[in-house]
Design an enzyme around this catalytic site. Structure first.
Site, PDB file in Angstrom:
ATOM      1  N   ASP A 440       0.825  -1.206   0.000  1.00  9.20           N
ATOM      2  CA  ASP A 440       0.000   0.000   0.000  1.00  9.20           C
ATOM      3  C   ASP A 440       0.865   1.265   0.000  1.00  9.20           C
ATOM      4  O   ASP A 440       2.092   1.198   0.225  1.00  9.20           O
ATOM      5  CB  ASP A 440      -0.868  -0.054   1.276  1.00  9.20           C
ATOM      6  CG  ASP A 440      -2.250   0.510   1.074  1.00  9.20           C
ATOM      7  OD1 ASP A 440      -2.404   1.381   0.202  1.00  9.20           O
ATOM      8  OD2 ASP A 440      -3.166   0.102   1.815  1.00  9.20           O
ATOM      9  N   ASP A 504     -10.566   1.646  -3.633  1.00 10.66           N
ATOM     10  CA  ASP A 504     -11.100   1.288  -2.317  1.00 10.66           C
ATOM     11  C   ASP A 504     -12.612   1.256  -2.346  1.00 10.66           C
ATOM     12  O   ASP A 504     -13.237   0.870  -1.358  1.00 10.66           O
ATOM     13  CB  ASP A 504     -10.653   2.314  -1.264  1.00 10.66           C
ATOM     14  CG  ASP A 504      -9.325   1.937  -0.636  1.00 10.66           C
ATOM     15  OD1 ASP A 504      -8.837   0.827  -0.918  1.00 10.66           O
ATOM     16  OD2 ASP A 504      -8.775   2.749   0.122  1.00 10.66           O
TER      17      ASP A 504
HETATM   18  C1  DGJ Z   1      -5.913   1.404   1.876  1.00  3.73           C
HETATM   19  C2  DGJ Z   1      -6.171   0.244   0.974  1.00  3.73           C
HETATM   20  O1  DGJ Z   1      -6.567   0.675  -0.281  1.00  3.73           O
HETATM   21  C3  DGJ Z   1      -7.180  -0.671   1.628  1.00  3.73           C
HETATM   22  O2  DGJ Z   1      -7.538  -1.715   0.760  1.00  3.73           O
HETATM   23  C4  DGJ Z   1      -6.597  -1.197   2.901  1.00  3.73           C
HETATM   24  O3  DGJ Z   1      -5.495  -2.016   2.612  1.00  3.73           O
HETATM   25  C5  DGJ Z   1      -6.197  -0.052   3.796  1.00  3.73           C
HETATM   26  N1  DGJ Z   1      -5.388   0.921   3.138  1.00  3.73           N
HETATM   27  C6  DGJ Z   1      -5.465  -0.544   5.003  1.00  3.73           C
HETATM   28  O4  DGJ Z   1      -5.001   0.457   5.798  1.00  3.73           O
END
Ligand code: DGJ
Length: 701
Positions: A440, A504
Site C-alpha cells: 500500500d 477502495d
Molecule cells: C488502503 C487500501 O486501499 C485498503 O484496501 C486497505 O489495505 C487499507 N489501506 C489498510 O489500511
C-alpha cells in the site's frame, strides 16, 4: 527515400525523416505503403510572415531551428546552454527499434531518442540526455512529443480522486495546450493513465484514436497541443521538480518511456493493442499461472485481528472455492489503529502472541494460499522506527511535512531506510509461506527531498528496486500495487507488480465505471475486482448479491466481505460464482475486451471475446432506470461479423432483479450472426436499476 525510416507493425506505421539532420516524425498512425512514403516528406508550405525556408518540426523542437513553442529538452547550465540545436550523429536500427543519437557540440549535450514499434503496433518512445560538458547541466523536462493529424477533434482523458478513480472527460481540442499534471509523488488517483486524441466521431467501437500513457509511478505530465501554426501534438513527460535532475559530467538522464497507441478501430482497438503488449511479457502473471480467487479480509475485520474470527473466515472461504486469503493492515508493531506502527514490520505479540504461523497454517490447511499487507514506504511518528530515525523521512530543511493519515514517507534513497524495510519484509517472507503481498501507499509526498535535493524520482526508482529485490529473493512472490485503492496504477509499475488494487470503492455501481475505464490500459487480469459487503462501506448503498458478483467478475476476482455474515443461500451463490470464474478465467484473462458504445446512458455493456472469435461473455448492466419502458437493445460487439453464434443468458451468480411480465425470448437461447448482434443486438430485459446480467455467445459455424 534513403533518409526515411519506416517502422510497420500490425497495421501501424511510424515514419521518421532525417534529411534535415534531425529526426522529424512525418507520420504515426494507419499503415502506409512504402511507395507512399515519399509523398509525406517536406510538404510544408512557406507562409508570409514566417521563416524564409519551410520549417519541419523535428522531435527536439529547438528554438534554434525556428520552432516557437515548447522544446522537448528544457534545461540549462547556470546562465547558459538553455537553447540547443542537436545535429544527428548516428541512426541505429535493429528490427522495429530505431535509435537516433544527436549532439549539440556547443552546449555539450547528447540526446538519444529511441522508438520501438512492438509486434502489437504499440510505439514506445524513450528519450535520454547526457551531459558531455564538465559543468553541471540542470534538466527541467525531457518530453516526448508526437504529431497527430489536424483532423483530431477531441481529447479524452481521465480524472479522479480516492474512491472515484478514472472518470472520463471528453472535450474539443482548442489552440493551446490541454495539460494534465500529477504532483503527488506517486502516480495518483487523478493520473489520466491514458490521454486520447480522437478523430471526429471516434468512439469505443470506431474511428481513429491516438493515445499516450506515461510508464511512470511518480510525478507526471501529459498534454495535447494544437499550435497556432496549425499542427497538433500529444506529449508526455516525467514532471521534474526544481533541481531534481542535475547531470554531472558524463551523467545521463533517462526519461520514463512514453507508450503511444494508435487505433483505426476506436478506443477498444487501442485498448486491445495495449493488453496484447502487456500480455506478451514472459513475466505477465497469467503466463505463469491462473489468477486465484482472493479473499481480502480488510472490510471484514479492519484492525480487529482475532484468530478465531479469521479462522472462521478461512473455513467459509474454502467452502465457496476461494484460493487465496489475504490478511490486511493491523498485524504488526503497534498497529491497532491507523495512527501507529507503520515502519515496524514485526509481527505484533499483542494480537499474534504465537506469531502468524497459527493463521498461515490454518489458511494452508484448508487449501488456500496466504497473502499479507505491507506499506513499506511509510512510517508513523508513533513507531520504533521513527523514534530511532526521525531523520529518515522525506522532508525539506528542518520542516516536518504535514501528517496525512498520521503518517510520513520514508526516504528510500537513504540506504539505511531502504535496508530496514527490505530486511524486515524479507524476514517475514522468509519465515512464513507467503505467496503474495499487497503493498500500500496511503499518502502523497510533500517537499520530497533527499539530502536537500528533490527526490520523487529517486523514491520511484527505490520502490521499483524494492519490488524487484523482494521478487528475486522470493521466487514466485506476487506483488499487488495499492495506493489508497487505485493511486498507483501505471504502465511503469506493470513491470514490477502483478496486480493493482483498482479502488477502495467496492460499491458495484461505482466499480462499473472505475473497472471499465481502468481496463482500457491495464488488462483485466491485473485489476483486483472484489465482491464487497451487501451494504457498501464506501457509499452506504445496498446492492443485490447478483449485481455485486457480476460486476466483480471482470478482473482478478475476489471478495472483500465478512463471509461469516453471509446466508447459506448467499454462500451457495458465491460458490457458483467462484466456479464460473474458474471455468471462464482462461477466456476472461486472454480475450479482447470490448466496451462498445452505450446506446443509452442508463445502461452499458462490457465483454471479453476470445482471440479466435469462438466464444465470448458479456455483462449488460442497468445503471439507472431507462428513459423508455422498453430499454435500448443490447449490442454485442467484437464477434466475427459473418459467423453465427448461439447466445444465451447465464446466471452463475443468481438472477437479476427485473420488472417485467416476461423476459425477452433470447434468454433461453437464440442463434444470430456476429454482425447482427453488433448492430441490431438483443432486446434488453427490463431490469431494475443497479442490476446486471451475463450473456454467453458461442460460435456454431
Ligand atoms: C488502503 C487500501 O486501499 C485498503 O484496501 C486497505 O489495505 C487499507 N489501506 C489498510 O489500511
Amino acid at each position: 527515400m534513403s533518409n526515411t525510416i519506416h517502422l510497420k507493425a500490425d497495421g501501424v506505421s511510424l515514419i521518421i525523416d532525417t534529411s534535415a539532420n534531425t529526426p522529424v516524425v512525418l507520420h504515426w498512425g494507419r499503415a502506409v505503403a512504402d511507395t507512399e512514403v515519399d509523398m509525406l516528406a517536406a510538404i510544408e508550405p512557406t507562409p508570409h510572415c514566417d521563416f524564409d525556408e519551410p520549417q519541419q518540426i523535428g522531435i527536439w523542437r529547438e528554438n534554434a531551428r525556428g520552432f516557437i513553442g515548447e522544446p522537448a529538452l528544457k534545461g540549462s547550465r547556470p546562465g547558459r546552454d538553455w537553447s540547443h540545436k542537436f545535429e544527428l550523429r548516428k541512426t541505429e536500427q535493429d528490427g522495429n527499434t530505431v535509435a537516433f543519437t544527436s549532439v549539440d557540440a556547443d552546449a555539450e549535450l547528447e540526446v538519444v531518442a529511441r522508438f520501438e514499434l512492438t509486434a502489437q503496433g504499440v510505439l514506445k518512445v524513450s528519450h535520454s540526455v547526457t551531459n558531455l560538458g564538465l559543468t553541471d547541466f540542470n534538466v527541467e523536462a525531457l518530453t516526448a512529443f508526437l504529431p497527430i493529424p489536424d483532423y483530431t477533434k477531441d481529447v479524452l482523458d481521465f480524472h479522479g480522486r480516492w474512491m472515484r478513480e478514472r472518470q472520463p472527460q471528453r472535450q474539443p481540442i482548442h489552440v493551446g495546450q490541454w495539460v494534465r499534471e500529477g504532483r503527488e509523488g506517486r502516480t495518483g488517483h487523478d493520473f489520466t493513465l491514458i490521454q486520447f486524441a480522437l478523430a471526429e466521431g471516434a468512439t469505443y467501437e470506431r474511428g481513429e484514436t491516438w493515445g499516450l500513457s506515461l510508464a511512470w509511478s511518480g510525478n507526471n505530465r501529459q498534454l495535447v497541443e494544437r499550435t497556432a501554426i496549425g499542427r497538433t501534438f500529444m506529449a508526455a513527460n516525467e514532471l521534474l521538480l526544481p533541481n531534481e535532475v542535475v547531470l554531472g559530467s558524463g551523467e545521463t538522464y533517462d526519461a520514463p518511456t512514453v507508450v503511444a497507441v494508435y487505433s483505426g478501430t476506436g478506443i477498444d482497438g487501442a485498448s486491445d493493442r495495449l493488453h496484447r503488449m502487456v500480455r506478451a511479457r514472459a513475466a505477465h502473471p497469467t503466463n505463469i499461472r491462473p489468477r486465484p480467487v482472493t479473499l481480502n479480509v480488510w472490510e471484514a475485520v479492519y484492525f480487529d485481528h482475532d484468530f478465531a474470527k479469521l479462522a472462521e473466515l478461512a473455513d467459509a472461504a474454502a467452502k465457496i472455492g476461494v484460493e487465496r486469503f489475504v490478511l490486511d493492515d493491523g498485524w504488526f508493531g503497534a498497529r491497532r489503529h491507523d495512527r501507529a506502527g507503520l515502519g515496524d514490520w514485526i509481527v505484533s505479540a499483542d494480537v499474534w502472541p504465537e506469531g502468524l504461523g497459527q493463521l498461515v497454517d490454518k489458511v494452508k490447511s484448508v487449501g488456500l494460499e496466504f497473502g499479507l499487507w505491507f506499506e513499506g514506504e511509510m512510517v508513523n511518528a508513533d513507531s520504533d522506527l521513527y523514534r530511532a530515525h526521525p531523520d529518515w523521512i522525506l522532508h525539506s530543511g528542518g520542516r516536518v511535512p504535514p501528517e496525512f493519515r498520521t503518517q510520513q514517507v520514508l526516504d528510500l534513497a537513504h540506504p539505511g531506510a531502504f535496508e530496514h524495510v527490505f530486511n524486515q519484509v524479507d524476514a517475514i517472507l522468509s519465515e512464513y509461506d507467503i505467496a503474495y503481498i499487497k503493498w500500500d501507499h496511503n499518502r502523497v509526498l510533500t517537499e520530497a527531498s533527499h539530502l536537500g535535493q528533490a527526490a520523487v524520482r529517486k523514491q520511484v526508482h527505490a520502490i521499483y528496486r524494492m519490488f524487484d529485490q523482494l521478487k528475486a529473493a522470493h521466487p514466485g512472490l506476487e506483488i499487488e500495487s495499492c495506493a489508497s485503492g487505485g493511486g498507483r496504477i501505471d504502465l511503469g509499475m506493470v513491470e514490477h507488480a502483478d496486480r493493482f488494487w483498482t479502488s477502495d470503492n467496492n460499491d458495484a455501481l461505482e466499480r462499473q465505471s472505475i473497472n471499465r475505464y481502468t481496463s482500457i490500459v491495464i488488462p483485466p487480469e491485473m485489476l483486483g475486482t472484489h465482491i464487497g459487503p451487501t451494504k457498501a462501506h464506501s457509499t452506504g448503498r445496498t446492492h443485490s448479491h447478483t449485481f455485486r458478483a457480476v460486476t466483480a467478475l471482470w478482473g482478478h476476482a475476489g471478495l472483500e466481505w465478512d463471509l461469516t455474515e453471509a446466508s447459506e443461500e448467499e454462500l451457495e451463490l458465491l460458490k457458483g460464482w467462484a466456479d464460473y470464474y474458474k471455468a471462464k478465467r482462461g477466456l476472461l484473462h486472454s480475450g479482447r475486451t470490448v466496451r462498445g458504445d452505450q446506446t443509452e446512458v442508463e445502461s452499458q455493456t462490457y465483454g471479453v471475446v476470445a482471440q479466435d472469435g469462438g466464444e465470448a461473455v458479456y455483462m449488460y448492466a442497468a445503471l439507472r432506470p431507462s428513459e423508455f419502458s422498453r430499454p435500448a437493445n443490447i449490442r454485442l460487439t467484437g464477434l466475427e461479423v459473418d459467423a453465427t453464434y448461439e447466445v444465451k443468458l447465464v446466471e452463475p451468480a443468481g438472477a437479476a432483479n427485473a420488472m417485467q411480465i416476461l423476459p425477452p425470448k433470447w434468454y433461453a437461447g437464440v442463434r444470430m450472426s456476429g454482425g447482427l448482434l453488433a448492430s441490431m443486438g438483443l432486446r434488453a430485459p427490463v431490469l431494475r436499476p443497479e442490476q446486471a446480467i451475463l450473456i454467453e455467445a458461442k460460435r456454431v459455424n
